[in-house]
Scaffold this motif. Structure first.
Motif, PDB file in Angstrom:
ATOM      1  N   PHE A 131       0.816  -1.217   0.000  1.00  0.00           N
ATOM      2  CA  PHE A 131       0.000   0.000   0.000  1.00  0.00           C
ATOM      3  C   PHE A 131       0.852   1.271   0.000  1.00  0.00           C
ATOM      4  CE2 PHE A 131       0.369   1.663   4.335  1.00  0.00           C
ATOM      5  CZ  PHE A 131       0.876   0.571   5.020  1.00  0.00           C
ATOM      6  N   SER A 132       0.220   2.334  -0.454  1.00  0.00           N
ATOM      7  CA  SER A 132       0.897   3.621  -0.572  1.00  0.00           C
ATOM      8  C   SER A 132      -0.111   4.714  -0.198  1.00  0.00           C
ATOM      9  CB  SER A 132       1.344   3.778  -2.038  1.00  0.00           C
ATOM     10  OG  SER A 132       1.546   5.116  -2.384  1.00  0.00           O
ATOM     11  N   VAL A 133       0.346   5.759   0.473  1.00  0.00           N
ATOM     12  CA  VAL A 133      -0.559   6.847   0.878  1.00  0.00           C
ATOM     13  C   VAL A 133      -0.037   8.181   0.360  1.00  0.00           C
ATOM     14  CG1 VAL A 133      -1.737   7.979   2.812  1.00  0.00           C
ATOM     15  CG2 VAL A 133      -1.033   5.577   3.027  1.00  0.00           C
ATOM     16  N   LEU A 134      -0.930   8.911  -0.285  1.00  0.00           N
ATOM     17  CA  LEU A 134      -0.605  10.253  -0.778  1.00  0.00           C
ATOM     18  C   LEU A 134      -1.540  11.246  -0.105  1.00  0.00           C
ATOM     19  CD1 LEU A 134      -0.533   9.392  -4.595  1.00  0.00           C
ATOM     20  CD2 LEU A 134       1.481  10.044  -3.242  1.00  0.00           C
ATOM     21  N   TYR A 160       3.874  -2.796   3.396  1.00  0.00           N
ATOM     22  CA  TYR A 160       3.329  -4.054   2.889  1.00  0.00           C
ATOM     23  C   TYR A 160       3.066  -4.993   4.052  1.00  0.00           C
ATOM     24  CZ  TYR A 160       8.142  -5.800   3.411  1.00  0.00           C
ATOM     25  OH  TYR A 160       9.379  -6.141   3.912  1.00  0.00           O
ATOM     26  N   ALA A 161       2.147  -5.926   3.803  1.00  0.00           N
ATOM     27  CA  ALA A 161       1.972  -7.032   4.740  1.00  0.00           C
ATOM     28  C   ALA A 161       2.433  -8.270   3.992  1.00  0.00           C
ATOM     29  CB  ALA A 161       0.508  -7.182   5.117  1.00  0.00           C
ATOM     30  N   ASN A 282       6.556   2.285  -6.399  1.00  0.00           N
ATOM     31  CA  ASN A 282       6.675   3.451  -5.514  1.00  0.00           C
ATOM     32  C   ASN A 282       6.685   3.108  -4.028  1.00  0.00           C
ATOM     33  OD1 ASN A 282       7.154   5.503  -7.305  1.00  0.00           O
ATOM     34  ND2 ASN A 282       5.022   6.144  -7.476  1.00  0.00           N
ATOM     35  N   PRO A 283       5.689   2.318  -3.558  1.00  0.00           N
ATOM     36  CA  PRO A 283       5.749   2.010  -2.124  1.00  0.00           C
ATOM     37  C   PRO A 283       7.025   1.266  -1.724  1.00  0.00           C
ATOM     38  CG  PRO A 283       3.876   0.888  -3.195  1.00  0.00           C
ATOM     39  CD  PRO A 283       4.441   1.829  -4.184  1.00  0.00           C
ATOM     40  N   MET A 284       7.486   0.330  -2.575  1.00  0.00           N
ATOM     41  CA  MET A 284       8.710  -0.398  -2.232  1.00  0.00           C
ATOM     42  C   MET A 284       9.922   0.533  -2.292  1.00  0.00           C
ATOM     43  SD  MET A 284       8.140  -3.393  -1.229  1.00  0.00           S
ATOM     44  CE  MET A 284       6.971  -4.757  -1.304  1.00  0.00           C
ATOM     45  N   ALA A 285       9.948   1.448  -3.258  1.00  0.00           N
ATOM     46  CA  ALA A 285      11.079   2.381  -3.353  1.00  0.00           C
ATOM     47  C   ALA A 285      11.106   3.311  -2.141  1.00  0.00           C
ATOM     48  CB  ALA A 285      10.988   3.189  -4.641  1.00  0.00           C
TER      49      ALA A 285
END
Ligand SMILES: O=P(O)(O)OC[C@H]1O[C@](O)(COP(=O)(O)O)[C@@H](O)[C@@H]1O
Ligand SMILES: [Mg+2]
Ligand SMILES: [Mg+2]
Length: 336
Positions: A131-134, A160-161, A282-285
């Protein structure tokens, strides 16, 4: 033995220290609750009806597994009651999902890959949720797809889970990377690693080597040098691992270092790559940089890329700094 600090306690402390606001804390807690429900469902295996094909296709034309659909519904429903969120975008949905009008609209946008590693579900290998939050850039208006097209460096949180032998939640809200482990009897996430740092050097790499014939020269050069081991230009042996679930491969790299590559190659060039920029890269980076590592598509820092489309794909090279820098260098050298 670590002092048991629950996820809620950890987030409340962080809020007190001014590292995140109440709405972001709530958002993370809701995502964590959905991940817990998923961990429990996945743990039940075929008794929960999670195996096999759903018989449908997602917007990217990929056949959906039952668990892709279950995970997507679970995350959408868990977050749909509003307050902290304005809208969501999912790898499995054609367009964005607005918070129903009857609820107050919050200041954040949530993006997710509900089930990462779909091909591993039926063979009982680790899968995950990313997941990613903006921030919602236009709090007054009704969110549109364009509001989601922000470069990854604008993420305010990501994580991440991983649903493996142990269920773990790894997240960052811009103050390092933290790992939590699910205590299934207790039914809660507890802090298991306050800070994750990726070692700069590594002797492990992850790539789907069956694509070798499609690779571009900088990637072939890099991997061939690793494979040459002690006798080659690197003068030492490297080990290879490929789980085929990005969460699992990245979790290993965040835990003990390494490099992960899913480069653009001749096969995926027309689509821009295999992995998705907004839900995976993006979330992993963000996590990797917060842990002291580096992320590039070969040419550009991943977090600088300005997305043009919600489901945009991208080449991905992530992990220990020295190795990722070398791949970027080979791209620079071989371009000129
Ligand atoms: O099967 P391949 O080509 O090795 O691809 C594996 C990659 O595809 C993915 O499974 C794509 O994710 P989804 O399962 O969310 O579509 C990654 O998790 C993984 O790194
Ligand atoms: Mg995925
Ligand atoms: Mg997926």
């Amino acid at each position: 033995m670590l002092e048991r600090i629950s996820l809620s306690q950890f987030l409340i402390e962080a809020q007190r220290e001014g590292k995140l606001d109440a709405n972001l804390r709530l958002l993370i807690e809701v995502v964590a609750r959905a991940a817990k429900a998923l961990a429990v469902t996945i743990g039940k295996g075929s008794f929960a009806g999670i195996h096999g094909e759903a018989g449908s296709h997602n917007i990217q034309g990929e056949a959906q597994k039952k668990l892709d659909v279950i995970a997507n519904e679970l995350l959408l429903q868990a977050n749909a009651w509003g307050g902290h969120l304005a809208a969501m975008a999912s790898e499995e949905e054609e367009t964005i999902c607005l918070i129903p009008e009857r609820y107050p609209r919050g200041g954040y946008l949530l993006l997710f890959d509900p089930l990462d590693g779909s091909s591993n579900i039926d063979v009982n290998i680790s899968v995950g949720t990313i997941f990613s939050v903006l921030q919602n850039p236009r709090p007054e208006g009704c969110p549109t797809e364009a509001d989601f097209l922000q470069p990854g460096k604008q993420q305010v949180a990501a994580g991440y889970a991983i649903y493996g032998p142990t269920a773990q939640l790894v997240l960052s809200f811009g103050h390092g990377v933290h790992e939590f482990t699910l205590d299934r009897e207790f039914g809660a996430w507890f802090l298991s690693k306050p800070t994750i740092t990726i070692p700069e050097e590594t002797a492990e790499f992850a790539i789907n080597a069956s694509n070798r014939r499609h690779w571009f020269p900088p990637v072939t050069r890099y991997i061939d040098e690793l494979l040459a081991g002690k006798e080659g230009p690197r003068g030492r042996d490297f080990n290879m691992r490929w789980v085929g679930s990005m969460v699992a491969d990245m979790h290993r790299i965040l835990t003990r270092g390494g490099i992960f590559l899913y480069p653009v190659d001749r096969k995926t060039q027309a689509k821009g790559g295999k992995l998705r920029l907004l839900y995976e890269a993006n979330p992993m980076a963000f996590l990797v940089e917060q842990a002291g590592g580096m992320g590039t598509d070969g040419e550009r820092r991943l977090l600088e890329i300005v997305p043009e489309r919600l489901h945009q794909r991208v080449g991905v090279v992530l992990g220990s700094k020295a190795e990722v820098e070398r791949v970027a260098q080979y791209h620079r050298e071989m371009r000129s």
